[in-house]
Design a protein around this motif. Structure first.
Motif, PDB file in Angstrom:
ATOM      1  N   MET A 171      -0.239   3.122 -11.667  1.00  0.00           N
ATOM      2  CA  MET A 171       0.720   3.832 -10.813  1.00  0.00           C
ATOM      3  C   MET A 171       0.482   3.574  -9.323  1.00  0.00           C
ATOM      4  O   MET A 171       1.325   3.880  -8.493  1.00  0.00           O
ATOM      5  N   TYR A 172      -0.684   3.014  -8.981  1.00  0.00           N
ATOM      6  CA  TYR A 172      -0.957   2.744  -7.558  1.00  0.00           C
ATOM      7  C   TYR A 172      -0.149   1.536  -7.084  1.00  0.00           C
ATOM      8  O   TYR A 172       0.086   0.606  -7.845  1.00  0.00           O
ATOM      9  N   PRO A 173       0.282   1.565  -5.813  1.00  0.00           N
ATOM     10  CA  PRO A 173       1.048   0.432  -5.296  1.00  0.00           C
ATOM     11  C   PRO A 173       0.165  -0.813  -5.137  1.00  0.00           C
ATOM     12  O   PRO A 173      -1.031  -0.663  -4.917  1.00  0.00           O
ATOM     13  N   PRO A 174       0.740  -2.017  -5.221  1.00  0.00           N
ATOM     14  CA  PRO A 174       2.151  -2.272  -5.530  1.00  0.00           C
ATOM     15  C   PRO A 174       2.434  -1.978  -7.004  1.00  0.00           C
ATOM     16  O   PRO A 174       1.704  -2.444  -7.870  1.00  0.00           O
ATOM     17  N   VAL A 175       3.475  -1.186  -7.263  1.00  0.00           N
ATOM     18  CA  VAL A 175       3.759  -0.744  -8.624  1.00  0.00           C
ATOM     19  C   VAL A 175       4.407  -1.872  -9.433  1.00  0.00           C
ATOM     20  O   VAL A 175       5.420  -2.431  -9.045  1.00  0.00           O
ATOM     21  N   ASN A 176       3.755  -2.188 -10.557  1.00  0.00           N
ATOM     22  CA  ASN A 176       4.335  -3.137 -11.507  1.00  0.00           C
ATOM     23  C   ASN A 176       5.013  -2.282 -12.582  1.00  0.00           C
ATOM     24  O   ASN A 176       4.350  -1.682 -13.428  1.00  0.00           O
ATOM     25  N   THR A 205       0.827  -1.210   0.000  1.00  0.00           N
ATOM     26  CA  THR A 205       0.000   0.000   0.000  1.00  0.00           C
ATOM     27  C   THR A 205       0.865   1.266   0.000  1.00  0.00           C
ATOM     28  O   THR A 205       0.341   2.370   0.140  1.00  0.00           O
ATOM     29  N   TYR A 206       2.173   1.114  -0.131  1.00  0.00           N
ATOM     30  CA  TYR A 206       3.061   2.277  -0.068  1.00  0.00           C
ATOM     31  C   TYR A 206       3.931   2.395  -1.318  1.00  0.00           C
ATOM     32  O   TYR A 206       4.172   1.418  -2.005  1.00  0.00           O
ATOM     33  N   ASP A 246       9.851   3.990  -6.638  1.00  0.00           N
ATOM     34  CA  ASP A 246       8.522   4.163  -7.240  1.00  0.00           C
ATOM     35  C   ASP A 246       8.257   5.645  -7.517  1.00  0.00           C
ATOM     36  O   ASP A 246       7.792   6.028  -8.588  1.00  0.00           O
ATOM     37  N   ARG A 247       8.587   6.471  -6.517  1.00  0.00           N
ATOM     38  CA  ARG A 247       8.280   7.901  -6.627  1.00  0.00           C
ATOM     39  C   ARG A 247       9.061   8.577  -7.759  1.00  0.00           C
ATOM     40  O   ARG A 247       8.550   9.483  -8.415  1.00  0.00           O
TER      41      ARG A 247
END
Length: 294
Positions: A231-236, A164-165, A170-171
């Protein structure tokens, strides 16, 4: 078209009033009412079919949608009357009658030519993209947990896992994705501006060029949505890269079609090149960040 919509609205009122309570309408009056409703609807459909395809497919689609709404509204009103007991005016009947009125009133706000139709379509796309961008910006600013607005579920337990983070990596990737989304908004805003300023409908070629622009621009908002969802976690990372590549391809096509059409005089070519470069720049960064996924 305005006249036929007005007559249809009046026929809906007459039909509704005739069945607003006892006594029962006579068979002869029912036949007359039915014929008048049918004639009104046939007139609406006929006028739509009179609109030449050469006036633009974007304009024709908007007129078709408005016409279909009137027809569907009248069908719904008729079905509501047929299924309701004749005691008093039901809530459903009132709503259905209002629905026909509303559908008929739309004619006043319909675009009058293909330039106005394409401008309207572009403005609608821009609105959707703005919303998606704002939602994503909000999620990124909220902090590390983009799901913070979702209540904790007792059964699911505490959402303490990294799914969830967003990680720091990722950022960095998302920053370039946001760059692509911002380029989408800027692209639609600029194209809308030149269509309003320079769009013409004096020749079949100009009308067709406007339709081409509307068709390709329509692909921007679904592509932005797909990228935002990935783009939402978990990011693939691979999914993000593929969705970003799709959006970049659509944007470049929009810019290319704009540049070669009559809505882009030499004075406007600067921003077309600038946005093309911006799309390439962000896409290259996304490729670099996701190199390990290939």
């Amino acid at each position: 078209l305005g006249q036929t919509f007005k007559v249809t609205s009046q026929e809906a009122t007459k039909l509704s009033l005739a069945f607003s309570g006892p006594p029962l309408t006579s068979a002869e009056d029912c036949r007359k009412l039915s014929e008048d409703v049918q004639n009104a609807i046939l007139a609406v459909a006929t006028v739509y079919y009179w609109l030449p395809k050469g006036q633009g497919t974007t304009l024709r689609k908007m007129v078709r949608d408005a016409t279909a709404e009137v027809v569907e509204g009248m069908i719904q009103l008729t079905e509501t009357i047929l299924s309701a007991p004749l005691e008093s005016l039901s809530q459903e009947q009132l709503i259905s009658t209002g629905g026909v009125w509303e559908a008929c009133e739309q004619v006043s706000s319909l675009p009058r030519d293909n330039q106005a139709a394409v401008a309207s379509a572009l403005a609608a796309c821009l609105g959707v993209v703005k919303d998606a961008l704002e939602e994503m910006e909000h999620a990124l600013v909220e902090g590390q947990d983009p799901y913070s607005d979702i209540m904790e579920d007792e059964e699911l337990g505490f959402r303490g896992n990294r799914d969830t983070y967003w990680s720091e990596a990722d950022r960095k990737l998302l920053s370039s994705c946001m760059g692509l989304m911002k380029a989408s908004k800027a692209c639609l805003k600029k194209v809308l501006g030149v269509v309003k300023a320079y769009g013409k409908v004096d020749s079949p070629e100009q009308i067709a060029q406007l339709d081409d622009l509307a068709d390709i621009a329509n692909e921007i908002s679904p592509s932005v949505d797909e990228l935002a969802l990935s783009m939402y976690p978990p990011v693939n990372e691979l999914a993000v890269r593929l969705n970003a590549a799709k959006l970049a391809s659509v944007l470049k096509k929009v810019l290319e079609i704009t540049k070669t059409s009559h809505v882009c005089p030499p004075s406007e070519e600067g921003w077309v090149q600038f946005l093309t470069d911006a799309v390439d720049h962000n896409m290259n960064k996304i490729k670099n960040f996701t190199q390990g996924q290939l």
